[in-house]
Design a protein around this motif. Sequence first.
Motif, short mmCIF file in Angstrom:
data_model
loop_
_atom_site.label_atom_id
_atom_site.label_comp_id
_atom_site.label_asym_id
_atom_site.label_seq_id
_atom_site.Cartn_x
_atom_site.Cartn_y
_atom_site.Cartn_z
N HIS A 1 0.85 -1.31 0.00
CA HIS A 1 0.11 0.06 -0.11
C HIS A 1 0.87 1.23 0.05
N ASP A 2 0.43 2.19 -0.95
CA ASP A 2 1.36 3.45 -0.63
C ASP A 2 0.49 4.28 0.02
N THR A 3 0.84 4.46 1.49
CA THR A 3 0.06 5.42 2.23
C THR A 3 0.27 6.64 2.12
N ASP A 4 1.06 7.21 1.53
CA ASP A 4 1.32 8.69 1.26
C ASP A 4 0.37 9.47 0.11
N LEU A 5 -0.84 9.90 0.58
CA LEU A 5 -1.74 10.57 -0.36
C LEU A 5 -1.41 12.03 -0.30
N PRO A 6 -1.57 12.50 -1.45
CA PRO A 6 -1.54 14.11 -1.65
C PRO A 6 -2.73 14.91 -0.58
N ALA A 7 -2.07 15.98 -0.13
CA ALA A 7 -3.01 16.76 0.82
C ALA A 7 -4.02 17.28 -0.17
#
Length: 157
Positions: A7-13
């Motif tokens: 999982h890519d847990t870094d979502l854009p703000a």
Amino acid sequence: MTATLDHDTDLPAVTDPRALRDAFGQFPSGVVAVAGRVDESLVGIAASSFTSVSLDPPLVSLCVATSSSTWPRLRAAGQLGVSVLAEDQDAVCRQLAGPAERRFDGLALSAAPGGAVLLDDAVSTFTCTIHSEVEAGTTWSCCWSCTPTPTAGGGSR
């Protein structure tokens, strides 16, 4: 078999809250009235985030804005009435979302012994008690134990 997902847990703000609200608003949902008697006063809100959670035990959920001035009073009711509104009850929905002192004016209501207040013309109704509540960002995510109740209109809408 066990699956491992990367999982890519870094979502854009989120840079445009209005765009996010508009996107969320594209999901069609029904509206419910949530009402109870608190200190001999009728207290209630209109909500569109109602959903079933479990059949056994019977649970439903609803999200309420943490900024709500009504929810702190309403959560003090022993039981809460949930009335599912029909498509043609948009005026009732707007009324319940309006000024607190006029939310119930002219509406046919029934009260359960535990304090739940139900709209007689609802499609279906439930008597609920708070099972759990979690603060989730700008909302309270509430999970309630529920029992379906007969409606005065027979749920025939």
